[in-house]
Design a protein around this motif. Structure first.
Motif, PDB file in Angstrom:
ATOM      1  N   ILE A  38       0.841  -1.200   0.000  1.00 52.03           N
ATOM      2  CA  ILE A  38       0.000   0.000   0.000  1.00 52.03           C
ATOM      3  C   ILE A  38       0.872   1.245   0.000  1.00 52.03           C
ATOM      4  CG2 ILE A  38      -1.612   1.367   1.390  1.00 52.03           C
ATOM      5  CD1 ILE A  38      -2.866  -1.310   2.278  1.00 52.03           C
ATOM      6  N   ARG A  39       1.858   1.259   0.859  1.00 59.68           N
ATOM      7  CA  ARG A  39       2.716   2.448   0.946  1.00 59.68           C
ATOM      8  C   ARG A  39       3.491   2.688  -0.352  1.00 59.68           C
ATOM      9  NH1 ARG A  39       6.874   4.700   5.401  1.00 59.68           N
ATOM     10  NH2 ARG A  39       7.214   6.611   4.270  1.00 59.68           N
ATOM     11  N   SER A  40       4.090   1.640  -0.901  1.00 56.24           N
ATOM     12  CA  SER A  40       4.909   1.840  -2.098  1.00 56.24           C
ATOM     13  C   SER A  40       4.064   2.276  -3.289  1.00 56.24           C
ATOM     14  CB  SER A  40       5.710   0.588  -2.439  1.00 56.24           C
ATOM     15  OG  SER A  40       4.865  -0.448  -2.882  1.00 56.24           O
ATOM     16  N   ASP A  41       2.828   1.787  -3.373  1.00 55.86           N
ATOM     17  CA  ASP A  41       1.976   2.157  -4.499  1.00 55.86           C
ATOM     18  C   ASP A  41       1.280   3.493  -4.308  1.00 55.86           C
ATOM     19  OD1 ASP A  41       2.698  -0.114  -5.827  1.00 55.86           O
ATOM     20  OD2 ASP A  41       0.744  -1.091  -5.708  1.00 55.86           O
ATOM     21  N   ARG A 101      -2.110   8.348 -11.446  1.00 53.11           N
ATOM     22  CA  ARG A 101      -3.047   8.618 -12.541  1.00 53.11           C
ATOM     23  C   ARG A 101      -3.015   7.382 -13.415  1.00 53.11           C
ATOM     24  NH1 ARG A 101      -3.444  11.982  -9.294  1.00 53.11           N
ATOM     25  NH2 ARG A 101      -3.598  14.226  -9.530  1.00 53.11           N
ATOM     26  N   ASN A 102      -3.994   6.499 -13.213  1.00 54.71           N
ATOM     27  CA  ASN A 102      -4.029   5.226 -13.916  1.00 54.71           C
ATOM     28  C   ASN A 102      -5.211   5.198 -14.860  1.00 54.71           C
ATOM     29  OD1 ASN A 102      -3.231   3.601 -10.784  1.00 54.71           O
ATOM     30  ND2 ASN A 102      -1.856   4.600 -12.171  1.00 54.71           N
ATOM     31  N   LEU A 103      -5.054   4.504 -15.956  1.00 51.97           N
ATOM     32  CA  LEU A 103      -6.081   4.436 -16.988  1.00 51.97           C
ATOM     33  C   LEU A 103      -6.289   2.987 -17.373  1.00 51.97           C
ATOM     34  CD1 LEU A 103      -7.879   5.852 -19.152  1.00 51.97           C
ATOM     35  CD2 LEU A 103      -5.829   5.934 -20.593  1.00 51.97           C
ATOM     36  N   LEU A 104      -7.530   2.537 -17.332  1.00 53.76           N
ATOM     37  CA  LEU A 104      -7.900   1.191 -17.745  1.00 53.76           C
ATOM     38  C   LEU A 104      -8.884   1.337 -18.894  1.00 53.76           C
ATOM     39  CD1 LEU A 104      -7.429  -1.760 -16.893  1.00 53.76           C
ATOM     40  CD2 LEU A 104      -9.350  -1.540 -15.332  1.00 53.76           C
ATOM     41  N   VAL A 105      -8.538   0.787 -20.060  1.00 53.86           N
ATOM     42  CA  VAL A 105      -9.374   0.956 -21.264  1.00 53.86           C
ATOM     43  C   VAL A 105      -9.915  -0.385 -21.726  1.00 53.86           C
ATOM     44  CG1 VAL A 105      -8.248   3.077 -22.019  1.00 53.86           C
ATOM     45  CG2 VAL A 105      -7.339   0.885 -22.779  1.00 53.86           C
ATOM     46  N   GLU A 157      -4.261  -4.573  -6.562  1.00 49.75           N
ATOM     47  CA  GLU A 157      -3.380  -3.546  -7.099  1.00 49.75           C
ATOM     48  C   GLU A 157      -3.803  -3.238  -8.530  1.00 49.75           C
ATOM     49  OE1 GLU A 157       0.840  -4.449  -6.162  1.00 49.75           O
ATOM     50  OE2 GLU A 157      -0.069  -6.123  -5.078  1.00 49.75           O
ATOM     51  N   PHE A 158      -3.492  -2.037  -8.983  1.00 50.46           N
ATOM     52  CA  PHE A 158      -3.883  -1.627 -10.325  1.00 50.46           C
ATOM     53  C   PHE A 158      -3.406  -2.617 -11.386  1.00 50.46           C
ATOM     54  CE2 PHE A 158      -2.856   0.598 -14.298  1.00 50.46           C
ATOM     55  CZ  PHE A 158      -4.144   0.917 -14.703  1.00 50.46           C
ATOM     56  N   GLN A 214       4.283   8.005 -10.421  1.00 53.22           N
ATOM     57  CA  GLN A 214       4.483   6.567 -10.598  1.00 53.22           C
ATOM     58  C   GLN A 214       3.526   5.727  -9.745  1.00 53.22           C
ATOM     59  OE1 GLN A 214       6.711   5.071 -12.684  1.00 53.22           O
ATOM     60  NE2 GLN A 214       7.285   7.074 -13.465  1.00 53.22           N
ATOM     61  N   GLY A 215       2.629   6.355  -9.019  1.00 58.50           N
ATOM     62  CA  GLY A 215       1.745   5.636  -8.096  1.00 58.50           C
ATOM     63  C   GLY A 215       0.762   4.726  -8.800  1.00 58.50           C
ATOM     64  N   ARG A 216       0.180   3.856  -8.004  1.00 55.59           N
ATOM     65  CA  ARG A 216      -0.818   2.913  -8.499  1.00 55.59           C
ATOM     66  C   ARG A 216      -2.026   2.961  -7.563  1.00 55.59           C
ATOM     67  NH1 ARG A 216       3.335   2.351 -11.295  1.00 55.59           N
ATOM     68  NH2 ARG A 216       3.929   0.557 -12.519  1.00 55.59           N
TER      69      ARG A 216
END
Length: 183
Positions: free
Chosen positions: A88-91, A97-101, A138-139, A173-175
């Motif tokens: 959790i902390r590292s992500d 800003r993640n995108l799932l298409v 996780e993402f 770089q977060g998830r």
């Protein structure tokens, strides 16, 4: 930044006080000719400026070095929880800003009594995307799960649909992480 303190040798005790026996040990003056084990885990542990310290004691009576509030080897559940918190902390330390298409480029998104992508997304968020069973989605796990589910469900329709997940790295770089409800 790190200190590794190793002692391999003799240890002894007197009235539940543990001593690491040094070369000049005098049993008549144990507190002045040895190293008190409890000093390692109290006074010395407090005064060492290193960020991480590991004391490894290979001697008799070494358990007497433990302060009364110390903890032993963590249980499997404690380790699982620690790994979960580390993830959790590292992500989440960095912006995410993640995108799932539903498909790549100009691919069509298949509809079969609802969007195939949306069904896979909901099923994944309900816990199926926790691929390593650590209690977190996780993402990257979610993106992989959705991609595999959609591809499996559209393979015999003649439609090509390749969902994918992207980290918009110019924002961080977060998830994103989801914690599913217990099943």
């Amino acid at each position: 930044d790190r200190l590794f303190f190793y002692f391999g040798g003799h240890g002894t005790h007197n009235s539940k006080i543990g001593f690491l026996v040094t070369y000049d040990y005098d049993p008549k003056r144990p507190t002045t000719t040895t190293l008190l084990m409890k000093d390692l885990t109290t006074r010395h542990a407090e005064n060492i400026v290193a960020h991480h310290v590991l004391f490894a004691l290979d001697s008799c009576d070494s358990g007497l070095a433990l302060p009364s509030l110390g903890t032993g080897t963590p249980t499997e559940e404690e380790l699982r929880k620690f790994r979960q918190l580390r993830t959790i902390r590292s992500d989440t330390d960095d912006k995410a800003r993640n995108l799932l298409v539903a498909g790549t480029l100009d691919q069509k998104a298949l509809w079969q009594n609802g969007g195939v992508f949306t069904k896979a997304l909901i099923t994944g968020l309900n816990g199926e995307a926790d691929l390593n069973h650590d209690g977190l989605i996780e993402f990257d796990e979610l993106a992989l799960y959705v991609r595999q589910e959609v591809q499996k469900n559209v393979e015999d329709t003649g439609v090509r649909q390749d969902p994918d997940g992207y980290v918009l790295t110019n924002f961080g770089q977060g998830r994103v992480i989801f914690i599913p409800q217990s099943r």
